[in-house]
Design a protein around this motif. Structure first.
Motif: not given
Length: 344
Positions: A192-206, A285-287
């Protein structure tokens, strides 16, 4: 699955991978064109859509994935101490909770990931080995029973894919199936996965850096964009293209074990997770995923008929297993080394 109509639309102006759509019903019926398309997909893009509509097995999986999607909202909504009480032990076991912030050694950018997940062992669900602790939302009787059914059904689909591939390659299905037996101790698990919505600085994390999967067959249920695979378009080879979610479809891909078993004939494709495109990026995002992996005692070498293909079996991610001289690596140790090399 939750209806895609209830979510922000996937934008029409982003590049999407032209992967095949194959129906479970046609594979169950051994339809020649669908079986051939499965092999082609697993030798090229490494990914394909599996349409689960119109079959009892597929309908059961779609229903279970919807329930597990709802459970994911609840379990990931807890504070971090509640979740880390069930931490996996890096380098020892992949089962339990993985918090966001892992840096994978295979990622040249060394950016931390922004995805958290719970890995729930098939062996624990079916009492093949003693269970570890999991959150109460997961161990609740109704959820546990559903996870048992989901893992059994998803594994059955994985075995169908392996039987189809073996037949298309001109070998006995047992060559692959016998290495992935459901009742044997293995690394098979539900994630079960969870990715938060778009982060403020997309260059800081993937979301999840570029990687290949460890095992034999992966079955993914997702509702938002974010998954990307590398392009096969001659003008964009190696560039990234989104895999668009499709109603009533799971996404199937092979893992590194199948590269090893076929000495490179089958493909374990690199993929990653980034922010979903367009308005979808504003939504968490959940998957739900099921991983079929070789059972722990399976020998990690090319199956009969694929031994003399010139050493094409190098898996993606530059993984070089450490094998004591004169010995053959078993899958349990092979998977452990892969986990250490990946940094998770």
């Amino acid at each position: 699955m939750p209806s895609l109509q209830d979510l922000p639309p996937f934008p029409s102006d982003v590049l999407t991978a032209p992967i095949a759509r194959i129906s479970l019903q046609s594979l169950l019926a051994s339809d020649p064109s669908s079986c051939a398309a499965t092999l082609e997909a697993c030798r090229t893009h490494g990914f394909f859509y599996l349409d689960l509509s119109s079959t009892p097995l597929g309908t059961s999986l779609l229903s279970a994935s919807t329930f597990l999607h709802e459970i994911s909202h609840n379990v990931f909504n807890h504070d971090l101490p509640y979740k880390t009480a069930h931490d996996l032990v890096k380098g020892v076991s992949l089962f339990g909770y993985k918090r966001a912030g892992t840096v994978k050694t295979t990622d040249p950018t060394l950016r931390p990931d922004s995805t958290e997940f719970f890995n729930i062992a098939k062996d624990h669900l079916h009492a093949i080995t003693p269970s570890r602790s999991y959150p109460a939302e997961i161990t609740a009787p109704e959820t546990w029973a559903l996870l048992q059914a989901f893992s059994r059904d998803a594994h059955e689909v994985g075995m169908l894919v392996l039987r189809v591939l073996a037949t298309q390659l001109g070998i006995l299905p047992a060559a692959f199936v016998s290495k992935n037996e459901f009742g044997q101790k293995s690394g098979d698990h539900v994630r079960l996965t969870h990715k938060p919505a778009r982060v403020p600085d997309p260059a800081a994390a993937l979301g999840l850096p570029s990687h290949t999967d460890f095992g034999s067959v992966t079955m993914l249920f997702n509702w938002l964009g974010g998954l990307q695979i590398q392009s096969h378009d001659p003008a964009r080879v190696g560039g990234w293209e989104f895999v668009k979610p499709v109603e009533d479809c799971a996404i199937i891909n092979l893992g590194d074990a199948m590269v090893t078993f076929t000495n490179g004939v089958l493909k374990s494709a690199k993929h990653r997770v980034v922010d979903a495109p367009g308005e979808q990026g504003r939504v968490d995002r959940y998957s739900v995923v099921y991983f079929v992996r070789p059972h722990d005692e399976a020998v990690m070498e090319a199956v009969q008929g694929f031994e003399h293909l010139g050493g094409k079996g190098r898996v993606a991610g530059k993984f070089e297993p450490k094998v004591p001289e004169g010995e053959v690596l078993r899958a349990g140790e092979w998977m452990r080394q892969r986990a250490v090399q990946m940094g998770s």
